[in-house]
Design an enzyme around this catalytic site. Structure first.
Site, mmCIF file in Angstrom:
data_model
loop_
_atom_site.group_PDB
_atom_site.id
_atom_site.type_symbol
_atom_site.label_atom_id
_atom_site.label_comp_id
_atom_site.label_asym_id
_atom_site.label_seq_id
_atom_site.Cartn_x
_atom_site.Cartn_y
_atom_site.Cartn_z
ATOM 1 N N ASN A 9 0.989 -1.241 -0.025
ATOM 2 C CA ASN A 9 0.019 -0.100 0.145
ATOM 3 C C ASN A 9 0.862 1.160 0.000
ATOM 4 O O ASN A 9 1.691 1.456 1.052
ATOM 5 C CB ASN A 9 -0.956 -0.002 1.376
ATOM 6 N N LYS A 11 0.240 4.152 -0.140
ATOM 7 C CA LYS A 11 -0.536 5.612 0.286
ATOM 8 C C LYS A 11 -0.228 6.613 -0.531
ATOM 9 O O LYS A 11 -0.385 6.489 -1.736
ATOM 10 C CB LYS A 11 0.010 5.843 1.734
ATOM 11 N N HIS A 95 -9.301 1.059 4.816
ATOM 12 C CA HIS A 95 -8.118 1.368 5.447
ATOM 13 C C HIS A 95 -8.242 2.412 6.686
ATOM 14 O O HIS A 95 -9.252 3.261 6.572
ATOM 15 C CB HIS A 95 -7.147 1.949 4.416
ATOM 16 N N GLU A 97 -6.795 4.641 7.844
ATOM 17 C CA GLU A 97 -6.713 6.078 7.362
ATOM 18 C C GLU A 97 -7.960 6.746 6.843
ATOM 19 O O GLU A 97 -8.071 8.008 7.137
ATOM 20 C CB GLU A 97 -5.148 6.273 6.699
ATOM 21 N N GLU A 167 -5.394 -5.025 10.501
ATOM 22 C CA GLU A 167 -4.434 -3.954 10.356
ATOM 23 C C GLU A 167 -4.533 -3.281 12.064
ATOM 24 O O GLU A 167 -5.383 -2.421 11.983
ATOM 25 C CB GLU A 167 -4.349 -2.857 9.625
ATOM 26 N N GLY A 173 2.269 2.357 10.696
ATOM 27 C CA GLY A 173 3.231 3.386 10.612
ATOM 28 C C GLY A 173 4.146 3.845 11.922
ATOM 29 O O GLY A 173 4.771 4.798 11.802
ATOM 30 N N SER A 213 3.530 -1.935 10.279
ATOM 31 C CA SER A 213 4.893 -2.180 10.523
ATOM 32 C C SER A 213 5.388 -3.441 10.085
ATOM 33 O O SER A 213 6.647 -4.093 10.725
ATOM 34 C CB SER A 213 5.185 -1.619 11.774
HETATM 35 P P1 PGA Z 1 2.927 0.304 7.680
HETATM 36 O O1 PGA Z 1 1.350 0.453 7.106
HETATM 37 O O2 PGA Z 1 3.605 -0.840 6.975
HETATM 38 O O3 PGA Z 1 3.496 1.615 7.187
HETATM 39 O O4 PGA Z 1 2.686 0.135 9.111
HETATM 40 C C1 PGA Z 1 0.523 -0.585 6.736
HETATM 41 C C2 PGA Z 1 -1.027 -0.083 6.150
HETATM 42 O O5 PGA Z 1 -1.362 1.160 6.401
HETATM 43 O O6 PGA Z 1 -1.303 -0.844 5.390
#
Ligand code: PGA
Length: 249
Positions: A9, A11, A95, A97, A167, A173, A213
């Protein structure tokens, strides 16, 4: 046997030129990686560039979101037929976010999932608890709520098409990966619900990815868990060498 899915992903990172540069380095590193499905989800503006760069490989391209309608007065949204026309075959839905910053609810996540299925895109539906919910011991309750208000609204045929990504929001992140055991426990909760709602066989066939992460250093211990059928990778999917190492865990 569930075939693993390793999805990136991106982003809100990379331009079309950077996308082409990524694939130039990434393609040879995963040319032999037939043990899993590889999916890369760039921003909408890079879908066509990614599809072109992945041409002739087994790498699938996905969107990061999808509108619930086919077309219409929905400023800023991108529809299923548009995503399909760009050559993508997957889409992320729900997601955290999107839920946190853009007001996605269980209802809109379900509507977007249904739109993906209607237009022939494979949805990767994200679920997961926030830090305070885990600290309050409410992880299972949150996962059940997300399942019953979202995924449970699909019919059996639709359910068979989806991938779920667990997740935990506190792990996204932050560098705070869930331990393989914590992730596997959440996956078990989700799979149990899937079995109860859609039947044993359908629940067993469901692929549940872990996200939060994921890095080259922890990918193999996560993938060693029988319950973990792949990973959804944010930050670490931006680097072709690092993401290839995760693919080849
Ligand atoms: P990250 O994000 O690997 O940067 O923690 C995972 C995600 O948001 O799908």
């Amino acid at each position: 046997m569930r075939k693993p899915v390793i999805a990136g992903n991106w982003k809100m990172y990379k331009t079309p030129a950077e996308t082409a540069g990524f694939f130039e380095k990434f393609r040879p590193l995963v040319a032999q990686s037939s043990h899993c499905e590889i999916v890369i989800c760039p921003p909408f503006t890079n879908l066509a560039a990614a599809v072109e760069a992945a041409n002739g490989t087994a790498i699938a391209i996905g969107a990061q979101n999808i509108a619930w309608a086919k077309e219409g007065a929905f400023t800023g949204e991108i529809s299923g037929p548009m995503i399909c026309a760009a050559g993508a075959t997957y889409t992320i839905v729900g997601h955290s976010e999107r839920r946190q910053y853009f007001g996605e609810t269980e209802e809109t996540v379900l509507q977007r999932t249904l739109a993906a299925l209607e237009f022939g895109l494979q949805p990767i539906v994200c679920v997961g608890e926030r830090l305070e919910e885990r600290q309050d011991g409410r992880t299972e309750e949150v996962l059940l709520r997300q399942f019953h208000h979202g995924i449970a609204g699909l019919n059996g045929e639709q359910f068979a098409q989806i991938v779920i990504a667990y997740e935990p929001v506190w792990a996204i992140g932050t560098g705070m990966t869930a331990t393989p055991e914590i992730a596997a426990e959440a996956h078990r909760v989700i799979r149990e619900q899937a079995r109860a709602r859609f039947g044993h066989e359908a629940g067993d066939a469901l692929r549940i990815l872990y996200g939060g992460s994921v890095k080259p250093e922890n990918a193999s211990s996560l993938m060693a868990q029988a319950e973990i059928d792949g990973t959804l990778v944010g930050g670490a999917s931006l680097d072709p060498v690092g993401f290839a190492a995760i693919v080849n865990y």
